[in-house]
Design a protein around this motif. Structure first.
Motif, PDB file in Angstrom:
ATOM      1  N   GLU A 152      28.674  22.041  17.916  1.00 56.79           N
ATOM      2  CA  GLU A 152      28.795  20.872  17.111  1.00 56.79           C
ATOM      3  C   GLU A 152      28.614  20.812  15.628  1.00 56.79           C
ATOM      4  OE1 GLU A 152      26.109  17.837  18.804  1.00 56.79           O
ATOM      5  OE2 GLU A 152      26.708  18.390  20.854  1.00 56.79           O
ATOM      6  N   SER A 153      28.271  21.849  15.067  1.00 53.35           N
ATOM      7  CA  SER A 153      27.902  22.002  13.675  1.00 53.35           C
ATOM      8  C   SER A 153      29.236  23.032  13.132  1.00 53.35           C
ATOM      9  CB  SER A 153      26.466  22.693  13.408  1.00 53.35           C
ATOM     10  OG  SER A 153      26.514  23.849  13.916  1.00 53.35           O
ATOM     11  N   SER A 154      29.969  23.341  13.980  1.00 51.47           N
ATOM     12  CA  SER A 154      31.211  24.250  13.400  1.00 51.47           C
ATOM     13  C   SER A 154      31.833  23.366  12.267  1.00 51.47           C
ATOM     14  CB  SER A 154      31.993  24.672  14.402  1.00 51.47           C
ATOM     15  OG  SER A 154      31.395  25.235  15.477  1.00 51.47           O
ATOM     16  N   ASN A 155      32.319  23.963  11.219  1.00 54.22           N
ATOM     17  CA  ASN A 155      32.821  23.328  10.260  1.00 54.22           C
ATOM     18  C   ASN A 155      33.844  24.365   9.548  1.00 54.22           C
ATOM     19  OD1 ASN A 155      33.190  21.174   8.539  1.00 54.22           O
ATOM     20  ND2 ASN A 155      31.292  20.978   7.982  1.00 54.22           N
ATOM     21  N   ASN A 156      34.812  24.033   8.998  1.00 54.82           N
ATOM     22  CA  ASN A 156      35.809  24.839   8.236  1.00 54.82           C
ATOM     23  C   ASN A 156      36.215  25.960   9.075  1.00 54.82           C
ATOM     24  OD1 ASN A 156      36.072  23.408   5.856  1.00 54.82           O
ATOM     25  ND2 ASN A 156      34.093  24.183   5.181  1.00 54.82           N
ATOM     26  N   VAL A 157      36.544  26.079  10.306  1.00 61.08           N
ATOM     27  CA  VAL A 157      37.119  27.146  11.318  1.00 61.08           C
ATOM     28  C   VAL A 157      38.481  26.585  11.854  1.00 61.08           C
ATOM     29  CG1 VAL A 157      34.749  27.716  12.173  1.00 61.08           C
ATOM     30  CG2 VAL A 157      36.174  25.926  13.411  1.00 61.08           C
ATOM     31  N   GLU A 158      39.131  27.802  12.183  1.00 62.15           N
ATOM     32  CA  GLU A 158      40.599  27.754  12.692  1.00 62.15           C
ATOM     33  C   GLU A 158      40.405  28.211  13.943  1.00 62.15           C
ATOM     34  OE1 GLU A 158      43.255  29.684  10.231  1.00 62.15           O
ATOM     35  OE2 GLU A 158      43.519  28.074   8.926  1.00 62.15           O
ATOM     36  N   MET A 159      41.319  27.446  15.019  1.00 62.11           N
ATOM     37  CA  MET A 159      41.296  27.994  16.422  1.00 62.11           C
ATOM     38  C   MET A 159      42.519  28.065  16.656  1.00 62.11           C
ATOM     39  SD  MET A 159      39.517  26.166  19.598  1.00 62.11           S
ATOM     40  CE  MET A 159      40.508  24.632  19.497  1.00 62.11           C
ATOM     41  N   TRP A 160      43.052  29.190  17.079  1.00 63.56           N
ATOM     42  CA  TRP A 160      44.323  29.318  17.885  1.00 63.56           C
ATOM     43  C   TRP A 160      44.189  29.099  19.324  1.00 63.56           C
ATOM     44  CZ3 TRP A 160      46.983  33.974  20.249  1.00 63.56           C
ATOM     45  CH2 TRP A 160      48.173  33.841  20.337  1.00 63.56           C
ATOM     46  N   ALA A 161      45.175  28.032  19.718  1.00 62.59           N
ATOM     47  CA  ALA A 161      44.920  27.503  21.079  1.00 62.59           C
ATOM     48  C   ALA A 161      46.331  26.971  21.821  1.00 62.59           C
ATOM     49  CB  ALA A 161      43.779  26.635  21.281  1.00 62.59           C
ATOM     50  N   LYS A 162      46.611  27.105  23.124  1.00 60.37           N
ATOM     51  CA  LYS A 162      47.800  26.721  23.777  1.00 60.37           C
ATOM     52  C   LYS A 162      47.655  25.277  24.137  1.00 60.37           C
ATOM     53  CE  LYS A 162      50.877  27.828  27.341  1.00 60.37           C
ATOM     54  NZ  LYS A 162      51.132  28.599  28.473  1.00 60.37           N
ATOM     55  N   ILE A 163      48.220  24.213  23.943  1.00 65.97           N
ATOM     56  CA  ILE A 163      48.139  22.835  24.205  1.00 65.97           C
ATOM     57  C   ILE A 163      48.573  22.791  25.674  1.00 65.97           C
ATOM     58  CG2 ILE A 163      48.728  20.569  23.871  1.00 65.97           C
ATOM     59  CD1 ILE A 163      49.443  21.512  21.060  1.00 65.97           C
ATOM     60  N   LEU A 164      47.715  22.628  26.820  1.00 72.65           N
ATOM     61  CA  LEU A 164      47.814  22.413  28.100  1.00 72.65           C
ATOM     62  C   LEU A 164      48.167  21.023  28.684  1.00 72.65           C
ATOM     63  CD1 LEU A 164      44.798  24.507  29.499  1.00 72.65           C
ATOM     64  CD2 LEU A 164      47.207  25.137  29.025  1.00 72.65           C
ATOM     65  N   ARG A 165      47.691  20.023  27.803  1.00 70.62           N
ATOM     66  CA  ARG A 165      48.012  18.544  28.383  1.00 70.62           C
ATOM     67  C   ARG A 165      47.749  17.781  26.859  1.00 70.62           C
ATOM     68  NH1 ARG A 165      44.947  14.244  31.576  1.00 70.62           N
ATOM     69  NH2 ARG A 165      46.794  13.019  32.382  1.00 70.62           N
ATOM     70  N   VAL A 166      48.517  16.589  26.835  1.00 72.62           N
ATOM     71  CA  VAL A 166      48.116  15.683  25.752  1.00 72.62           C
ATOM     72  C   VAL A 166      48.263  14.310  26.547  1.00 72.62           C
ATOM     73  CG1 VAL A 166      49.195  14.800  23.719  1.00 72.62           C
ATOM     74  CG2 VAL A 166      49.468  17.028  24.474  1.00 72.62           C
ATOM     75  N   TRP A 167      47.525  13.513  25.975  1.00 72.00           N
ATOM     76  CA  TRP A 167      47.448  11.850  26.374  1.00 72.00           C
ATOM     77  C   TRP A 167      47.202  11.139  25.056  1.00 72.00           C
ATOM     78  CZ3 TRP A 167      43.923  15.046  28.057  1.00 72.00           C
ATOM     79  CH2 TRP A 167      42.738  14.614  28.116  1.00 72.00           C
ATOM     80  N   GLU A 168      47.561   9.880  25.124  1.00 69.36           N
ATOM     81  CA  GLU A 168      46.964   8.904  24.086  1.00 69.36           C
ATOM     82  C   GLU A 168      46.334   7.982  24.629  1.00 69.36           C
ATOM     83  OE1 GLU A 168      50.022   6.374  21.706  1.00 69.36           O
ATOM     84  OE2 GLU A 168      50.000   8.342  20.836  1.00 69.36           O
ATOM     85  N   THR A 169      45.376   7.301  23.949  1.00 66.56           N
ATOM     86  CA  THR A 169      44.448   6.256  24.076  1.00 66.56           C
ATOM     87  C   THR A 169      44.283   5.234  22.817  1.00 66.56           C
ATOM     88  OG1 THR A 169      42.337   7.292  23.791  1.00 66.56           O
ATOM     89  CG2 THR A 169      42.966   7.449  25.789  1.00 66.56           C
ATOM     90  N   ILE A 170      44.015   4.099  23.264  1.00 64.86           N
ATOM     91  CA  ILE A 170      43.679   2.897  22.299  1.00 64.86           C
ATOM     92  C   ILE A 170      42.281   2.687  22.121  1.00 64.86           C
ATOM     93  CG2 ILE A 170      44.460   0.613  21.317  1.00 64.86           C
ATOM     94  CD1 ILE A 170      46.770   2.691  21.398  1.00 64.86           C
ATOM     95  N   THR A 171      41.809   2.855  20.916  1.00 68.27           N
ATOM     96  CA  THR A 171      40.347   2.790  20.899  1.00 68.27           C
ATOM     97  C   THR A 171      39.873   1.214  20.868  1.00 68.27           C
ATOM     98  OG1 THR A 171      40.247   2.565  18.358  1.00 68.27           O
ATOM     99  CG2 THR A 171      39.891   4.651  19.161  1.00 68.27           C
ATOM    100  N   THR A 172      38.602   0.781  20.868  1.00 72.06           N
ATOM    101  CA  THR A 172      38.116  -0.684  20.690  1.00 72.06           C
ATOM    102  C   THR A 172      38.528  -1.365  19.579  1.00 72.06           C
ATOM    103  OG1 THR A 172      36.036   0.146  19.778  1.00 72.06           O
ATOM    104  CG2 THR A 172      36.128  -0.086  22.344  1.00 72.06           C
TER     105      THR A 172
END
Length: 90
Positions: free
Chosen positions: A26-46
């Motif tokens: 939770e405290s990770s900051n200024n890091v880069e992560m290489w990852a494969k996108i498996l699924r994408v979806w969109e939501t609307i906030t309150t």
């Protein structure tokens, strides 16, 4: 040959200090992560703002859900995410 290319890319990217999902906290900051996108979806906030949710996997197969506010998508990720594509996340 695709597997050999993947292994070469993985070695090159990991040599540049990219974090794995298990390295994050939770405290990770200024890091880069290489990852494969498996699924994408969109939501609307309150507050009627769009967010994108992604399930990604790192080269070791560890998965995580990422939530990205719409203003950061255009600013840092060129406005789109494609499933089955490898990306660097900051």
């Amino acid at each position: 040959k695709p597997q050999r290319l993947f292994q070469t890319l993985k070695a090159n990217l990991m040599a540049h200090n990219n974090a794995l999902i298990l390295d994050l906290s939770e405290s990770s900051n200024n890091v880069e992560m290489w990852a494969k996108i498996l699924r994408v979806w969109e939501t609307i906030t309150t507050h009627n703002l769009k967010e994108r949710h992604l399930i990604v996997t790192d080269p070791n197969g560890c998965r995580i859900e990422i939530t990205i506010p719409n203003n950061l998508i255009d600013q840092h990720y060129f406005g789109y995410f494609d499933e089955d594509q490898w990306r660097i996340f900051r």
